[in-house]
Scaffold this motif. Sequence first.
Motif, PDB file in Angstrom:
ATOM      1  N   ASN A   1       0.802  -1.227   0.000  1.00  0.00           N
ATOM      2  CA  ASN A   1       0.000   0.000   0.000  1.00  0.00           C
ATOM      3  C   ASN A   1       0.832   1.272   0.000  1.00  0.00           C
ATOM      4  N   GLY A   2       2.128   1.125   0.047  1.00  0.00           N
ATOM      5  CA  GLY A   2       3.027   2.273  -0.019  1.00  0.00           C
ATOM      6  C   GLY A   2       3.842   2.233  -1.293  1.00  0.00           C
ATOM      7  N   LEU A   3       4.800   1.319  -1.320  1.00  0.00           N
ATOM      8  CA  LEU A   3       5.735   1.258  -2.445  1.00  0.00           C
ATOM      9  C   LEU A   3       5.049   0.868  -3.760  1.00  0.00           C
ATOM     10  N   ALA A   4       4.306  -0.238  -3.748  1.00  0.00           N
ATOM     11  CA  ALA A   4       3.652  -0.690  -4.980  1.00  0.00           C
ATOM     12  C   ALA A   4       2.568   0.293  -5.422  1.00  0.00           C
TER      13      ALA A   4
ATOM     14  N   ASP B   1       3.761   4.414 -10.879  1.00  0.00           N
ATOM     15  CA  ASP B   1       2.967   4.967 -11.973  1.00  0.00           C
ATOM     16  C   ASP B   1       3.334   4.181 -13.228  1.00  0.00           C
ATOM     17  N   VAL B   2       2.611   3.079 -13.460  1.00  0.00           N
ATOM     18  CA  VAL B   2       2.927   2.191 -14.576  1.00  0.00           C
ATOM     19  C   VAL B   2       2.723   2.904 -15.913  1.00  0.00           C
TER      20      VAL B   2
ATOM     21  N   GLY C   1       6.541   3.088 -17.291  1.00  0.00           N
ATOM     22  CA  GLY C   1       6.880   2.089 -18.294  1.00  0.00           C
ATOM     23  C   GLY C   1       7.412   0.791 -17.723  1.00  0.00           C
ATOM     24  N   GLU C   2       8.432   0.286 -18.391  1.00  0.00           N
ATOM     25  CA  GLU C   2       8.987  -1.019 -18.051  1.00  0.00           C
ATOM     26  C   GLU C   2       9.596  -1.041 -16.648  1.00  0.00           C
ATOM     27  N   VAL C   3      10.226   0.053 -16.242  1.00  0.00           N
ATOM     28  CA  VAL C   3      10.825   0.101 -14.900  1.00  0.00           C
ATOM     29  C   VAL C   3       9.738  -0.071 -13.840  1.00  0.00           C
ATOM     30  N   ALA C   4       8.640   0.634 -13.993  1.00  0.00           N
ATOM     31  CA  ALA C   4       7.544   0.528 -13.023  1.00  0.00           C
ATOM     32  C   ALA C   4       6.940  -0.873 -13.039  1.00  0.00           C
ATOM     33  N   GLU C   5       6.813  -1.465 -14.208  1.00  0.00           N
ATOM     34  CA  GLU C   5       6.269  -2.822 -14.309  1.00  0.00           C
ATOM     35  C   GLU C   5       7.185  -3.827 -13.612  1.00  0.00           C
ATOM     36  N   ARG C   6       8.485  -3.670 -13.797  1.00  0.00           N
ATOM     37  CA  ARG C   6       9.442  -4.585 -13.150  1.00  0.00           C
ATOM     38  C   ARG C   6       9.440  -4.399 -11.633  1.00  0.00           C
ATOM     39  N   LEU C   7       9.346  -3.151 -11.205  1.00  0.00           N
ATOM     40  CA  LEU C   7       9.265  -2.908  -9.765  1.00  0.00           C
ATOM     41  C   LEU C   7       7.988  -3.501  -9.181  1.00  0.00           C
ATOM     42  N   ALA C   8       6.886  -3.394  -9.911  1.00  0.00           N
ATOM     43  CA  ALA C   8       5.623  -3.970  -9.445  1.00  0.00           C
ATOM     44  C   ALA C   8       5.776  -5.480  -9.272  1.00  0.00           C
ATOM     45  N   SER C   9       6.426  -6.132 -10.218  1.00  0.00           N
ATOM     46  CA  SER C   9       6.659  -7.575 -10.117  1.00  0.00           C
ATOM     47  C   SER C   9       7.570  -7.906  -8.943  1.00  0.00           C
TER      48      SER C   9
END
Length: 142
Positions: free
Chosen positions: A74-77, A81-82, A86-94
């Motif tokens: 609820n903080g980091l994820a 801002d996907v 872009g890809e960096v945010a998607e990888r961080l989400a994973s």
Amino acid sequence: MTVMRGGGAYGRGAGAYARVGVESGVMSASPHQLIVLLFDGACASIRAARIQMQAGNTAAKGQAISKALDIVNNGLAAALDVEHGGEVAERLASLYDYIARLLLAANLHNDEQSLNEAESLLEEIAAAWREIGTNTTPAAPD
């Protein structure tokens, strides 16, 4: 007995002072600093969970892991801002999803290695995030 009361009053006063310091620190923090605080909080919660796990205190371990999970989910994820990241945010989400699964496994199986891996991953991302902060300088006023 007076000394004990005085010590307790000091402890309560110090705790209140610390809470005010944290609150004012958060209120005056930049968005970048807020993310750093989230990383710090998640890692501190994981360290607390490890201590409680080693002590056999299941309830406190669960509370600490829950706090770390809350910060990750609820903080980091949630701050990602996907659309713009872009890809960096998607990888961080994973990666945050993987960290959350490690924390759940640690809680379910009393798996200290999962706690260690989750903390290590968060520390690596936090170090990179801190490095970004030191490499950015505010724009000069016009």
